[in-house]
Structure formats: C-alpha cells, structure tokens
Scaffold this motif. Structure first.
Motif, PDB file in Angstrom:
ATOM      1  N   VAL A   1       1.504 -61.715 -93.181  1.00 33.74           N
ATOM      2  CA  VAL A   1       1.790 -63.053 -92.670  1.00 33.74           C
ATOM      3  C   VAL A   1       3.233 -63.383 -93.043  1.00 33.74           C
ATOM      4  O   VAL A   1       3.670 -63.152 -94.178  1.00 33.74           O
TER       5      VAL A   1
ATOM      6  N   PRO B   1      -1.062 -69.536 -90.581  1.00 32.47           N
ATOM      7  CA  PRO B   1      -1.814 -69.348 -89.332  1.00 32.47           C
ATOM      8  C   PRO B   1      -2.408 -70.685 -88.880  1.00 32.47           C
ATOM      9  O   PRO B   1      -2.798 -71.517 -89.708  1.00 32.47           O
TER      10      PRO B   1
ATOM     11  N   LEU C   1      -0.369 -66.874 -85.211  1.00 30.94           N
ATOM     12  CA  LEU C   1      -0.388 -66.034 -86.411  1.00 30.94           C
ATOM     13  C   LEU C   1       0.986 -65.394 -86.578  1.00 30.94           C
ATOM     14  O   LEU C   1       1.247 -64.288 -86.084  1.00 30.94           O
TER      15      LEU C   1
ATOM     16  N   VAL D   1       3.743 -63.224 -88.039  1.00 33.19           N
ATOM     17  CA  VAL D   1       3.710 -62.027 -88.876  1.00 33.19           C
ATOM     18  C   VAL D   1       5.105 -61.428 -89.000  1.00 33.19           C
ATOM     19  O   VAL D   1       5.993 -61.671 -88.185  1.00 33.19           O
TER      20      VAL D   1
ATOM     21  N   SER E   1      -6.840 -61.569 -83.227  1.00 33.23           N
ATOM     22  CA  SER E   1      -5.969 -62.334 -84.124  1.00 33.23           C
ATOM     23  C   SER E   1      -6.679 -62.683 -85.426  1.00 33.23           C
ATOM     24  O   SER E   1      -6.136 -62.477 -86.525  1.00 33.23           O
TER      25      SER E   1
ATOM     26  N   GLN F   1     -11.887 -72.123 -92.457  1.00 32.91           N
ATOM     27  CA  GLN F   1     -11.169 -70.893 -92.148  1.00 32.91           C
ATOM     28  C   GLN F   1     -12.142 -69.822 -91.651  1.00 32.91           C
ATOM     29  O   GLN F   1     -12.705 -69.961 -90.578  1.00 32.91           O
TER      30      GLN F   1
ATOM     31  N   THR G   1      -7.322 -59.550 -87.537  1.00 35.63           N
ATOM     32  CA  THR G   1      -6.110 -59.085 -88.224  1.00 35.63           C
ATOM     33  C   THR G   1      -5.868 -59.895 -89.482  1.00 35.63           C
ATOM     34  O   THR G   1      -5.576 -59.344 -90.559  1.00 35.63           O
ATOM     35  N   LEU G   2      -6.003 -61.212 -89.380  1.00 32.73           N
ATOM     36  CA  LEU G   2      -5.805 -62.059 -90.560  1.00 32.73           C
ATOM     37  C   LEU G   2      -6.845 -61.755 -91.632  1.00 32.73           C
ATOM     38  O   LEU G   2      -6.519 -61.716 -92.829  1.00 32.73           O
TER      39      LEU G   2
ATOM     40  N   ARG H   1      -5.948 -60.477 -95.425  1.00 28.02           N
ATOM     41  CA  ARG H   1      -6.369 -61.254 -96.602  1.00 28.02           C
ATOM     42  C   ARG H   1      -7.387 -60.509 -97.458  1.00 28.02           C
ATOM     43  O   ARG H   1      -7.798 -61.012 -98.494  1.00 28.02           O
TER      44      ARG H   1
END
Length: 399
Positions: A375, A381, A395, A397, A248, A15, A251-252, A256
């Motif tokens: 998410v 994702p 992703l 959302v 992208s 990841q 943003t994740l 998180r």
C-alpha cells in the motif's frame, strides 16, 4: 448520524470482517428480525446451516417478487414493464423458467470452455501489468488492474465493445449504491437495458462467435429479445463487478497478511486453495436474492411464517465456526471447502468457473511482477461501504 444507524444490518462491515453487531446476530440466534434498506420487515438468516437450508430449497423459499422498481421513491410500473425488466434475469427467476434459461447458458461456463479462454485472459493480465510497470508507482490498483481485467474478459465473452465499458461501469456502480435515490437507480436500469437492446439487435442481425451470438444462433427460436437483453445485462454486470472487487480486496487481504502471501510465493501450487479461502473470508456479496417463505418453517428458535421475507447473510455464514474451525482467521492452507460465496442451490453463481479462473491467474501474476507491492505510503484504501457488492473503490499501491 452514524453509518450503522442507516445501513441495513446485513451490509455492515468492519473492513474485511462482518461488523460486530452482524456477527453477534449469528452467535445469538442465527435468525433475527430486521428492517430492509427500504423499510420492510424481514428475517436475517446468518448461520451456515440455516443459510444453506434457505438457499437450497426454492420451493419453500422462492425469490421475493420485488424489484427496485417497486421500492419506495421509485416510479410505479405496469405488470408488463416489470415482466419486461425481469425477462432473462436468472436472479429473478425460479423453476421452470430458471431451469430453461440456465440449461442454455451452462455450456458456456464449463471448465473446458474456461481453459480455452486462459491464453487470452493471460494476455489481458500481462497487458495491464505492462502498463502499470511502464507508468511506474504509485498506481491505483482498482482502475489500473482490478476493474479493467474482468471488464475486458466479460466484454469479449459476451461480444460487448470494450470502448463502451466506461458507461456501463458508471451505471452499475451507481445502481449498486444504496444511497442513490431509488428513482435514479430505476432510470439507470432502463438506460442499461436500452444499451443492451441496441447491442442485441445488432448481434441478432449478425451473430458472431461470442456468447450472445451463440445464443442467437443456437437458441434464437427459444429466447425472446427481452430474454436476450436480460441475460446480457445480468452477465455484463455480474461478470465485471464481482471479480473486480475480489481482485482489489483480495490483494489488500494478502498484503495485510504477509505470512500468507509468503506461503503462496513459496508454494504457488496453493493458488486454488488460496482463491477459495479469499472467496470465503471476504464474501463480497452481502446476501443472495431476497426470498419469501411459502410454508411455516422453524429455523432454530424462530418460526418463519408464509409470506415473510428472508435475507441470507453470506459473510456471517462463511465465518461460522460451527462450519469452519476458527472461521475468522484467514488461512489459505484450508482451501475453504463448501463456502457460500457463490451462493448455494439452483442459483449458485453460473459464472463461478470464470471468476475462479481469472482470480487464480491474476493474483500470482500481480505478485510475481511486483514482488515489493505494498500500500502506498500515507495512502488509505477506500472501502465501498454502501454498495450491494462490497469491495474497494481505491487501492493506492507502490512497489
């Protein structure tokens, strides 16, 4: 067959993080013998100090004169064809050619020039947020926000018709996918060149105010048509593929790490430091260009011989706790001075000011418009594991 058994070590991720075996290579020695994606032997350099040394010395470690056209499974090409493909490609040039080309392009990427673009970039961001809001949740952030914004910006900067974006996005995505057969990747490279050749021809006949038009007007006698094609092709690819994946994946990362996102919301003046930390912590470009040693060099316990190939791991260098304290922790308060996400030395990313400007405008706008962004329930994702530029292909959302 497991993913790790077929993927080159320097491309392995878990990841957001370098994969455990890649991180271990840095901790054990920092210089490791590996096989490239195409079966060649190489040294993988993974510590911060060693990577800076390699990238900072273009005489001892020039670019390896290898292109996709020479890879196993790819059709044979004549020296003339190879020269044509490499013309104008800054990533395939060392001094003095690199110096000559970069000198012409640098004025187009100054901070002052980027500031002049900010109103148009803001309008592009707002248009896409308006469209997301009007369509309502859920949305896939990649095609609705992360990909079109940098694509439109680089299209306008270069003078590329935006309606052509779907074609070049599909081509570059497949060219970066190491699972696509080499022969097909070469064919895609030629398709991209044919597109840019047609565009450059039109711009030469009627140069506008865009970057390619400026190059024709101001440097038309100094640049061949092949060089203009190479410059346009590289900037088009680099200008949308990298920033899109940072938007992208970044943003994740913020979603998180809600405590970091909350800090950014409370103290929006931290955005520049936040962007630097995201660049360092994510390091979406696995490595710089492959180098070849010209002299015997010792890095740690390893002796690199003349002719040996060298690959630099940017993600592990940027996660080296010898250079950044507690480097695996995402902490936007540190600002990540000196990170290597844009490379180092003469090939430091020309478009870094543009990427920084887009990121520092897009992240706050997204989270201000959708304070409840998350998410989407039940969605996962999709990471781009086998791509030369790491990121997300999807992703989902909601808000």
């Amino acid at each position: 067959m497991s993913e790790s058994s077929v993927m080159p070590l320097h491309m392995r991720r878990a990841q957001f993080d370098p994969a455990p075996d890649l991180a271990a290579a840095r901790e054990e020695s920092g210089v490791t013998r590996v096989k490239t994606a195409f079966g060649a032997d190489a040294w993988l350099v993974s510590r911060y100090a060693y990577v800076r040394e390699v990238l900072g010395d273009a005489e001892r470690f020039p670019i390896a004169r290898q292109t996709i056209a020479r890879l196993p499974g790819a059709p044979e090409m004549t020296p003339e064809q190879l020269a044509k493909i490499n013309a104008g490609n800054l990533l395939g040039q060392d001094p003095p050619e690199h110096t000559r080309l970069r000198r012409m392009l640098t004025p187009e990427f100054t901070l002052r020039r980027m500031r002049r673009m900010e109103p148009r970039v803001k309008a592009i961001i707002d248009e896409h947020l308006d469209a997301m809001e009007a369509a309502g949740p859920p949305a896939d952030l990649v095609p609705s926000f992360a990909l079109p914004i940098p694509s439109l910006v680089i299209c306008e900067l270069l003078g590329v018709p935006y309606e052509d974006r779907a074609g070049f996005q599909e081509r570059t995505s497949r060219m970066l996918d190491v699972t696509v057969p080499a022969e097909e990747r070469v064919a895609l490279q030629f398709q991209g060149r044919a597109y840019m050749e047609d565009l450059v021809g039109r711009i030469q006949a009627d140069p506008g105010e865009d970057l390619l038009g400026m190059l024709v007007r101001e440097h038309g006698d100094d640049l061949t048509k092949d060089e203009l094609i190479g410059i346009g092709s590289l900037l088009l690819f680099a200008g949308h593929e990298t920033t899109s994946n940072m938007l992208s994946l970044g943003t994740l990362a913020l979603l998180r790490h809600p405590e970091q996102l909350d800090l950014l919301r409370k103290e929006p003046e931290r955005i520049e430091a936040a962007v630097e930390e995201l660049l360092r912590w994510l390091s979406i470009v696995h490595s710089g260009t492959t180098k070849v040693a010209t002299a015997e060099t010792r890095l740690g316990d390893a002796v690199i011989a003349p002719g040996d190939l060298v690959i630099c791991s940017l993600p592990t260098a940027n996660r080296d706790s010898g250079a950044v304290p507690d480097a695996d922790r995402f902490d936007l308060t540190r600002g990540a001075p000196g990170h290597l996400a844009f490379g180092h030395g003469i090939h430091h990313c020309l478009g870094a000011p543009l990427a920084r400007m887009e990121l520092k405008m897009a992240f706050p706008a997204l989270f201000q418009r959708f304070p409840g962004l998350r998410v989407a329930d039940g969605a996962e994702p999709q990471f781009r594991s086998f791509s030369v530029v790491y990121g997300l292909s999807s992703l989902p959302v909601a808000w």
